[in-house]
Structures are given as structure tokens and as C-alpha cells.
Design an enzyme around this catalytic site. Structure first.
Site, short mmCIF file in Angstrom:
data_model
loop_
_atom_site.label_atom_id
_atom_site.label_comp_id
_atom_site.label_asym_id
_atom_site.label_seq_id
_atom_site.Cartn_x
_atom_site.Cartn_y
_atom_site.Cartn_z
CD GLU A 298 -2.83 5.65 6.61
OE1 GLU A 298 -2.79 5.67 5.36
OE2 GLU A 298 -1.94 5.13 7.31
CD GLU B 210 -3.63 -2.40 7.21
OE1 GLU B 210 -2.52 -2.69 6.77
OE2 GLU B 210 -4.20 -1.32 6.95
CG ASN C 265 -1.70 1.24 1.42
OD1 ASN C 265 -1.81 2.05 0.49
ND2 ASN C 265 -2.28 1.43 2.60
CD1 TRP C 266 3.50 1.03 -3.09
CD2 TRP C 266 3.58 2.42 -4.85
NE1 TRP C 266 4.23 0.42 -4.07
CE2 TRP C 266 4.30 1.25 -5.16
CE3 TRP C 266 3.49 3.43 -5.81
CZ2 TRP C 266 4.94 1.07 -6.39
CZ3 TRP C 266 4.11 3.26 -7.04
CH2 TRP C 266 4.84 2.09 -7.32
CE LYS C 267 -0.07 3.31 4.70
NZ LYS C 267 -0.05 3.42 6.14
CB SER D 78 5.04 -1.88 11.91
OG SER D 78 4.65 -0.53 12.12
N GLY E 288 2.76 -1.13 4.20
CA GLY E 288 2.87 0.28 3.87
C GLY E 288 4.32 0.67 3.64
N GLY E 289 4.94 1.21 4.68
CA GLY E 289 6.30 1.74 4.58
C GLY E 289 7.28 0.83 3.88
CG HIS F 219 -5.82 2.10 4.97
ND1 HIS F 219 -5.38 3.07 5.82
CD2 HIS F 219 -4.84 1.17 4.90
CE1 HIS F 219 -4.17 2.75 6.25
NE2 HIS F 219 -3.82 1.60 5.71
N GLY G 289 2.37 2.25 10.63
CA GLY G 289 3.36 3.33 10.46
C GLY G 289 4.06 3.71 11.74
#
Ligand code: PGA
Length: 254
Positions: free
Chosen positions: A100, A170, A13-15, A216, A237-238, A98, A176
Site C-alpha cells: 500500500e 505478500e 498490521n492494523w493499517k 487474507s 491485516g483484516g 508494504h 484485503g
């Protein structure tokens, strides 16, 4: 339950990251590193990178996803993109719900359900995210929160439509933050999700659905997390923003 019945899916997930040249570079670096993966590999990129990602991954084992979609095919919804538009581009997956989106953009389980249904109607595969906040965990209501998000998020989806659904657990406090859930915590809630699906649908659907963990996840903790019986992949993500890091997670599933 038999884990071998399930597809392992590692999705990035590049966001809101990567301009077009950055996306090109990342995907071109990733392709050779994951070509022998024995799991499904997905990159969920910003809308502006979808066409580029689809073009570059044609004839590779990498699938492309978006990070949200609207429930109407078209209309006066400034700033939104419909599931129909995604399908037309050649997108295969879409993330809905998600945390966010829920936290910053007002998504609720009801709107998430509308998004999921529209995506499924268009023939997209949905990654439906659920997860509790830190205060919900501390107040001992994790199981209630996750099962309600799941029940509302999936409302109206038929047994056959569930073939195109992936669930991502999640925990919001792990996203993150570098603070991964322990494999036991993640397993506990992934099992709760599977049992909820069994009661909503049936044993067969519960047994076959892919349940990812996200929060994470990285090359150092992926082995431990995936060793758990109810964890079938990851939403990353990251660590999906560098080809080397992401490929190490993917290749750990071998
Ligand atoms: P993270 O994000 O891996 O950076 O924690 C996961 C996600 O939000 O899907």
C-alpha cells in the site's frame, strides 16, 4: 532446510484503523488470549497508538511495531516519522515496503531500502514486504519482481544486520481481497525468497530468516499455509482487527 531453526512470527498490521479507545480495547482483549502463544506476537499499529500499545503490552509477550519509518533522523520531511523517533518510544518492529505504501505513496524499492537501513541502524527489527501485482503474476514475472524487490530492498545490509530482518511475502492481489494464495503458490515464492537470500548472503542466513506470508490469512487457512516448509508466520491485516480472530491465528501455531 530445517524449519525448527526459525522463529515463527505472527504480526498484525492494523493499517489506518483504531482510535485510541479502540486500540486499548483490542489490546486488552488480546493480552489474555495470546499469553501462552509459542510464537512471536507483534502488533503493528498506527503512529498515534504506539505509546498506548507499548504501555499496555509492557510485561506481556506482545511486541509493538510501526508501519513505516523515514530514513533521516530528523529534518524537513513533513508528515514523516523517523526510525530514531520510533526507537525512542520503545518500538521493536517496523514494516517497510508494504504494497500500500508502494502503490499509494510512491515508495520504491530504493526508498524502501533507505527506510530499512535506517531502521536497522536504530536497532529496530524490520519486516520487509515484497510481492507481485495481479498483472505481474499473469505476465509470468512474479519471480523477477520479487527477487528484484528483495535485492534492492536489502542492498547494503550486512550479514549480521540480517538477524534483524524478517521478509513478508505478500502477493498484492491477495491483500484485503479474501483471495488467499494457495499454500503451494505461497510456498513456491517463499522458497524463491530463501534461495535468493542464500545467493545474496549464505546458507545459514537463508535457513534462519523468518519468511512470513501475508494476504487474507485467517484462522481457517493458517494451518495449511504454515504446514509449508518455507512459510514461518504471517502478516495479518483484516483478521488482526478482532482479538478473537487474531488470537485464533496465533494459537494455531501451537
Ligand atoms: P490482509 O492484509 O490480511 O487484510 O489481506 C495483509 C497485509 O496487508 O499485510
Amino acid at each position: 532446510m530445517d524449519k525448527s531453526k526459525r522463529k515463527i512470527i505472527i504480526a498484525g498490521n492494523w493499517k489506518m484503523n483504531n482510535t485510541r479507545p479502540e486500540a486499548e480495547k483490542l489490546i486488552n482483549n488480546l493480552i489474555p488470549l495470546v499469553k501462552d502463544a509459542n510464537c512471536e506476537v507483534v502488533v503493528c499499529v498506527p503512529y498515534t497508538n504506539l505509546e498506548t500499545a507499548i504501555k499496555l503490552t509492557t510485561n506481556t509477550n506482545i511486541k509493538v511495531g510501526a508501519q513505516n519509518c523515514h530514513w533521516s533522523d530528523k529534518g524537513a520531511f513533513t508528515g514523516e516519522i523517523s526510525a530514531k523517533m520510533l526507537k525512542e518510544l520503545g518500538v521493536e518492529y517496523v514494516i517497510v515496503g508494504h504494497s500500500e505504501r508502494r502503490q499509494y505513496f510512491g515508495d520504491t524499492s530504493v526508498t524502501v531500502n533507505n527506510r530499512a537501513k535506517a531502521a536497522i541502524d536504530q536497532g529496530l527489527k524490520v519486516i520487509l514486504c515484497v510481492g507481485e501485482s495481479l498483472s505481474e503474476r499473469e505476465n509470468g514475472i512474479t519471480e523477477n519482481v520479487v527477487s528484484i524487490q528483495l535485492k534492492i530492498g536489502l542492498f547494503g545490509l550486512s550479514e549480521s544486520e540480517m538477524k534483524n530482518v524478517v521478509i513478508a511475502y505478500e502477493p498484492v492481489w491477495a491483500i484485503g481481497t479474501g483471495k488467499t494464495a494457495t499454500s503451494e503458490q505461497a510456498q513456491e515464492i517463499c522458497l524463491l525468497i530463501r534461495n535468493t537470500l542464500k545467493s545474496l548472503y549464505n546458507q545459514d542466513i537463508a535457513e534462519k530468516i523468518t519468511i512470513q506470508y501475508g494476504g487474507s490469512m485467517n484462522a481457517d487457512n493458517v494451518d495449511e499455509l504454515l504446514s509449508k516448509i518455507d512459510i514461518d508466520g504471517g502478516l495479518i491485516g483484516g483478521a488482526s482487527l478482532k482479538a478473537e480472530d487474531f488470537s485464533r491465528i496465533i494459537n494455531a501455531t501451537k
